[in-house]
Design a protein around this motif. Structure first.
Motif, PDB file in Angstrom:
ATOM      1  N   VAL A   3       0.847  -1.194   0.000  1.00 59.97           N
ATOM      2  CA  VAL A   3       0.000   0.000   0.000  1.00 59.97           C
ATOM      3  C   VAL A   3       0.882   1.243   0.000  1.00 59.97           C
ATOM      4  O   VAL A   3       1.782   1.373   0.839  1.00 59.97           O
ATOM      5  CB  VAL A   3      -0.939   0.052   1.223  1.00 59.97           C
ATOM      6  CG1 VAL A   3      -1.860   1.275   1.130  1.00 59.97           C
ATOM      7  CG2 VAL A   3      -1.759  -1.221   1.345  1.00 59.97           C
ATOM      8  N   ALA A   4       0.631   2.154  -0.926  1.00 57.08           N
ATOM      9  CA  ALA A   4       1.288   3.460  -0.938  1.00 57.08           C
ATOM     10  C   ALA A   4       0.282   4.489  -0.444  1.00 57.08           C
ATOM     11  O   ALA A   4      -0.849   4.550  -0.937  1.00 57.08           O
ATOM     12  CB  ALA A   4       1.771   3.809  -2.334  1.00 57.08           C
ATOM     13  N   ILE A   5       0.671   5.285   0.532  1.00 56.96           N
ATOM     14  CA  ILE A   5      -0.175   6.330   1.100  1.00 56.96           C
ATOM     15  C   ILE A   5       0.421   7.671   0.716  1.00 56.96           C
ATOM     16  O   ILE A   5       1.584   7.941   1.005  1.00 56.96           O
ATOM     17  CB  ILE A   5      -0.251   6.219   2.637  1.00 56.96           C
ATOM     18  CG1 ILE A   5      -0.780   4.844   3.054  1.00 56.96           C
ATOM     19  CG2 ILE A   5      -1.107   7.342   3.221  1.00 56.96           C
ATOM     20  CD1 ILE A   5      -0.603   4.551   4.534  1.00 56.96           C
ATOM     21  N   GLY A  39       0.096  -6.144   9.094  1.00 52.56           N
ATOM     22  CA  GLY A  39       1.191  -6.880   8.480  1.00 52.56           C
ATOM     23  C   GLY A  39       1.503  -6.490   7.057  1.00 52.56           C
ATOM     24  O   GLY A  39       2.265  -7.190   6.372  1.00 52.56           O
ATOM     25  N   LEU A  40       0.968  -5.366   6.588  1.00 52.35           N
ATOM     26  CA  LEU A  40       1.197  -4.940   5.211  1.00 52.35           C
ATOM     27  C   LEU A  40       2.467  -4.112   5.080  1.00 52.35           C
ATOM     28  O   LEU A  40       2.881  -3.416   6.017  1.00 52.35           O
ATOM     29  CB  LEU A  40      -0.007  -4.120   4.717  1.00 52.35           C
ATOM     30  CG  LEU A  40      -1.338  -4.880   4.649  1.00 52.35           C
ATOM     31  CD1 LEU A  40      -2.469  -3.936   4.279  1.00 52.35           C
ATOM     32  CD2 LEU A  40      -1.263  -6.038   3.652  1.00 52.35           C
ATOM     33  N   ASP A  41       3.079  -4.199   3.902  1.00 51.59           N
ATOM     34  CA  ASP A  41       4.253  -3.391   3.561  1.00 51.59           C
ATOM     35  C   ASP A  41       3.759  -2.042   3.053  1.00 51.59           C
ATOM     36  O   ASP A  41       3.061  -1.971   2.041  1.00 51.59           O
ATOM     37  CB  ASP A  41       5.074  -4.110   2.485  1.00 51.59           C
ATOM     38  CG  ASP A  41       6.296  -3.315   2.055  1.00 51.59           C
ATOM     39  OD1 ASP A  41       6.749  -2.438   2.821  1.00 51.59           O
ATOM     40  OD2 ASP A  41       6.792  -3.569   0.941  1.00 51.59           O
ATOM     41  N   ILE A  66     -11.935   1.966   8.024  1.00 50.19           N
ATOM     42  CA  ILE A  66     -12.680   1.664   6.800  1.00 50.19           C
ATOM     43  C   ILE A  66     -11.731   1.219   5.699  1.00 50.19           C
ATOM     44  O   ILE A  66     -11.973   0.221   5.009  1.00 50.19           O
ATOM     45  CB  ILE A  66     -13.506   2.886   6.359  1.00 50.19           C
ATOM     46  CG1 ILE A  66     -14.624   3.166   7.362  1.00 50.19           C
ATOM     47  CG2 ILE A  66     -14.090   2.671   4.962  1.00 50.19           C
ATOM     48  CD1 ILE A  66     -15.412   4.428   7.062  1.00 50.19           C
ATOM     49  N   ILE A  67     -10.639   1.959   5.524  1.00 53.38           N
ATOM     50  CA  ILE A  67      -9.687   1.623   4.457  1.00 53.38           C
ATOM     51  C   ILE A  67      -9.033   0.275   4.721  1.00 53.38           C
ATOM     52  O   ILE A  67      -8.823  -0.517   3.789  1.00 53.38           O
ATOM     53  CB  ILE A  67      -8.659   2.761   4.310  1.00 53.38           C
ATOM     54  CG1 ILE A  67      -9.347   3.958   3.637  1.00 53.38           C
ATOM     55  CG2 ILE A  67      -7.435   2.318   3.511  1.00 53.38           C
ATOM     56  CD1 ILE A  67      -8.532   5.220   3.619  1.00 53.38           C
ATOM     57  N   GLY A  68      -8.736  -0.021   5.982  1.00 51.94           N
ATOM     58  CA  GLY A  68      -8.190  -1.340   6.303  1.00 51.94           C
ATOM     59  C   GLY A  68      -9.136  -2.453   5.903  1.00 51.94           C
ATOM     60  O   GLY A  68      -8.723  -3.474   5.320  1.00 51.94           O
ATOM     61  N   ALA A  89      -1.004   9.056   8.847  1.00 55.57           N
ATOM     62  CA  ALA A  89      -0.347   8.406   9.984  1.00 55.57           C
ATOM     63  C   ALA A  89      -1.238   7.334  10.599  1.00 55.57           C
ATOM     64  O   ALA A  89      -0.773   6.226  10.916  1.00 55.57           O
ATOM     65  CB  ALA A  89       0.032   9.456  11.029  1.00 55.57           C
ATOM     66  N   PHE A  90      -2.532   7.642  10.799  1.00 54.24           N
ATOM     67  CA  PHE A  90      -3.455   6.628  11.320  1.00 54.24           C
ATOM     68  C   PHE A  90      -3.529   5.432  10.372  1.00 54.24           C
ATOM     69  O   PHE A  90      -3.534   4.270  10.810  1.00 54.24           O
ATOM     70  CB  PHE A  90      -4.846   7.221  11.507  1.00 54.24           C
ATOM     71  CG  PHE A  90      -5.107   7.801  12.872  1.00 54.24           C
ATOM     72  CD1 PHE A  90      -5.051   7.008  14.009  1.00 54.24           C
ATOM     73  CD2 PHE A  90      -5.423   9.138  13.020  1.00 54.24           C
ATOM     74  CE1 PHE A  90      -5.303   7.538  15.263  1.00 54.24           C
ATOM     75  CE2 PHE A  90      -5.670   9.682  14.274  1.00 54.24           C
ATOM     76  CZ  PHE A  90      -5.612   8.884  15.402  1.00 54.24           C
ATOM     77  N   ILE A  91      -3.606   5.704   9.072  1.00 52.63           N
ATOM     78  CA  ILE A  91      -3.716   4.615   8.100  1.00 52.63           C
ATOM     79  C   ILE A  91      -2.439   3.780   8.092  1.00 52.63           C
ATOM     80  O   ILE A  91      -2.489   2.544   8.074  1.00 52.63           O
ATOM     81  CB  ILE A  91      -4.025   5.181   6.706  1.00 52.63           C
ATOM     82  CG1 ILE A  91      -5.404   5.859   6.706  1.00 52.63           C
ATOM     83  CG2 ILE A  91      -3.981   4.084   5.645  1.00 52.63           C
ATOM     84  CD1 ILE A  91      -5.689   6.674   5.456  1.00 52.63           C
ATOM     85  N   ALA A  92      -1.277   4.431   8.124  1.00 55.10           N
ATOM     86  CA  ALA A  92      -0.003   3.704   8.118  1.00 55.10           C
ATOM     87  C   ALA A  92       0.126   2.822   9.351  1.00 55.10           C
ATOM     88  O   ALA A  92       0.553   1.658   9.266  1.00 55.10           O
ATOM     89  CB  ALA A  92       1.161   4.691   8.041  1.00 55.10           C
ATOM     90  N   GLU A  93      -0.242   3.353  10.513  1.00 53.29           N
ATOM     91  CA  GLU A  93      -0.159   2.545  11.737  1.00 53.29           C
ATOM     92  C   GLU A  93      -1.068   1.328  11.636  1.00 53.29           C
ATOM     93  O   GLU A  93      -0.671   0.210  11.975  1.00 53.29           O
ATOM     94  CB  GLU A  93      -0.543   3.403  12.945  1.00 53.29           C
ATOM     95  CG  GLU A  93      -0.339   2.726  14.290  1.00 53.29           C
ATOM     96  CD  GLU A  93      -1.417   1.715  14.646  1.00 53.29           C
ATOM     97  OE1 GLU A  93      -1.079   0.682  15.301  1.00 53.29           O
ATOM     98  OE2 GLU A  93      -2.595   1.917  14.268  1.00 53.29           O
ATOM     99  N   HIS A  94      -2.294   1.536  11.173  1.00 58.46           N
ATOM    100  CA  HIS A  94      -3.254   0.436  11.131  1.00 58.46           C
ATOM    101  C   HIS A  94      -2.856  -0.617  10.105  1.00 58.46           C
ATOM    102  O   HIS A  94      -2.926  -1.827  10.390  1.00 58.46           O
ATOM    103  CB  HIS A  94      -4.644   0.995  10.803  1.00 58.46           C
ATOM    104  CG  HIS A  94      -5.735  -0.023  10.880  1.00 58.46           C
ATOM    105  ND1 HIS A  94      -5.968  -0.789  11.998  1.00 58.46           N
ATOM    106  CD2 HIS A  94      -6.678  -0.407   9.959  1.00 58.46           C
ATOM    107  CE1 HIS A  94      -6.987  -1.600  11.780  1.00 58.46           C
ATOM    108  NE2 HIS A  94      -7.430  -1.392  10.551  1.00 58.46           N
ATOM    109  N   LEU A  95      -2.414  -0.189   8.934  1.00 61.20           N
ATOM    110  CA  LEU A  95      -2.065  -1.160   7.896  1.00 61.20           C
ATOM    111  C   LEU A  95      -0.794  -1.930   8.247  1.00 61.20           C
ATOM    112  O   LEU A  95      -0.685  -3.115   7.939  1.00 61.20           O
ATOM    113  CB  LEU A  95      -1.911  -0.451   6.546  1.00 61.20           C
ATOM    114  CG  LEU A  95      -3.179   0.218   5.992  1.00 61.20           C
ATOM    115  CD1 LEU A  95      -2.925   0.755   4.593  1.00 61.20           C
ATOM    116  CD2 LEU A  95      -4.374  -0.723   6.002  1.00 61.20           C
TER     117      LEU A  95
END
Length: 412
Positions: A39-41, A59-61, A387-389, A49-55
């Motif tokens: 996933v590229a954010i 276990g996602l790169d 939601i995105i996760g 930051a919230f999305i990066a922490e959750h993803l």
């Protein structure tokens, strides 16, 4: 490839808030070569930051791309009032979508504040987080009767809140208004420190922070791609746009608009100038004022919103808007010292129904986005990450429709 708009962080805000970066904060690095990830954010503010922490917890790169210093764009202009109450009152939102859908949106917002509190505690993030009540003040055409009706709708939805009349409000908090709804379950934080803490957590799990500008992206093929100003390309299974108030044209929606808001932070106040329990306070009017405190006892007071985002026009009003906010602060809190420590202004995105735009970008199966948070910025940022996760895992929920980017505004 799709071309994003070119807007610098200086166009998103002017002046500076009272927030302080963490002693150790993440720092992006330029790419040496093309790369791939799950996933590229695009965007390293509070939403990214919230999305990066959750993803990364999934276990996602993950790769996070931003052309500016992480957390110093529109995040730094936030007043970080982490409310579950939505800009559009429940009774009005129910008039648009029906009570069941409106009540579910409010409950999701309530659970989002509770969820981000648990996350901050689990990760031990040093971001001056504190649970707070909210005080929803009668203002303009909204008097005690309207507040009682709103509280009734909230109780029907299973949400807390008590109405106090003018006498009770003056006795408890000192505010001279006809009444208010006082509710538990909200909070406050330092948005820059929170952003940095989340990104540090994500990088410890392997996320890469890339300092570069996205100049084109594509989410229509079997894989998504981001072209950078350096000439390198980041390829990913999914691409998430979390660029704050810099919304690419492809994500634009009829419900969304940009606006400007102003805020001030006073010098630390004596205890007698502050109100009981340092609750988050906001007004029950369309263009409302809002205020909170900081751990040092400063009062942060914001409002004076305007329905435009042009940075030169906004900055031209900075002095007048600052004085208007000082006058409103004095009217509400006559014992407060009006000497200022900071004054700033910034752009923000809002929607006609008060709900954010979160989900798949129509016509681009690999492209997801999150925008239009209004007064619930950080609360909806947390909700967006969840939601995105789920969407990346291939999960769908009926309630996603309430936040869909292509939803229609239909009065029930």
């Amino acid at each position: 490839m799709l071309d994003p708009e070119t807007t610098r962080h200086d166009d998103l805000r002017s002046g500076s808030g009272p927030w302080r970066p963490a002693l150790q904060r993440p720092r992006g690095q330029p790419l040496a070569r093309d790369t791939r990830c799950d996933v590229a954010i695009v965007g390293a503010g509070i939403t990214g930051a919230f999305i990066a922490e959750h993803l990364t917890a999934m276990g996602l790169d993950v790769a996070v791309i931003d052309r500016e210093r992480e957390g110093f764009g529109s995040t730094a202009a936030s007043t970080a009032m982490l409310q579950w109450e939505i800009d559009l009152p429940l009774r009005e939102l129910a008039g648009l979508y029906g009570f069941a859908r409106a009540a579910e949106a409010y409950r999701l917002s309530w659970r989002s504040v509770a969820g981000l509190r648990r996350l901050i505690e689990e990760l031990a993030l040093p971001c001056s987080f504190a649970p707070r009540q909210t005080v929803y003040l009668a203002a303009g055409e909204i008097g005690l009767r309207e507040l009682q009706d709103e509280a009734l709708q909230r109780r029907r939805a299973g949400l807390p809140g008590d109405v106090v009349d003018g006498t009770g409000l003056r006795g408890a908090l000192g505010f001279d208004r006809p009444g208010a709804i006082i509710s538990p379950g909200s909070a406050e934080a330092d948005p820059v420190a929170l952003c940095h803490g989340l990104l540090m957590t994500a990088t410890r799990r392997g996320a890469r922070l890339i300092r570069d500008e996205a100049v084109g992206f594509d989410g229509t093929n079997l894989a998504a791609a981001v072209c950078l100003a350096s000439g390198h390309v980041v390829e990913a299974a999914h691409l998430v746009l979390a660029t704050g108030y810099v919304m690419p044209a492809i994500v634009r929606d009829a419900l969304h608009q940009l606006a400007s808001s102003w805020a001030i932070a006073t010098v630390p106040q004596p205890a007698q100038a502050l109100w009981l329990n340092r609750a988050l306070v906001w007004e029950a009017s369309q263009d409302y004022s809002y205020f909170r405190t900081t751990p040092e006892g400063r009062i942060i007071f914001g409002g004076e919103d305007e329905s435009f985002a042009d940075p030169k026009r906004r900055e031209g009003l900075d002095r007048d808007k600052t004085e208007a906010l000082r006058a409103k602060l004095h009217a509400l809190l006559p014992l407060a010292c009006l000497d200022l420590d900071r004054a700033w202004s910034g752009a923000f995105g809002k929607t006609a129904d008060g709900l954010p735009l979160i989900g798949h970008v129509p016509g681009h199966k690999r492209l997801l986005a999150a925008y239009g948070y209004g007064g619930n910025g950080i609360t909806f940022s947390f909700l967006a990450s969840r939601i995105i996760g789920m969407l990346i895992r291939g999960e769908e929920r009926p309630w996603f429709e309430a936040f869909a980017i292509d939803r229609a505004l239909i009065r029930k």
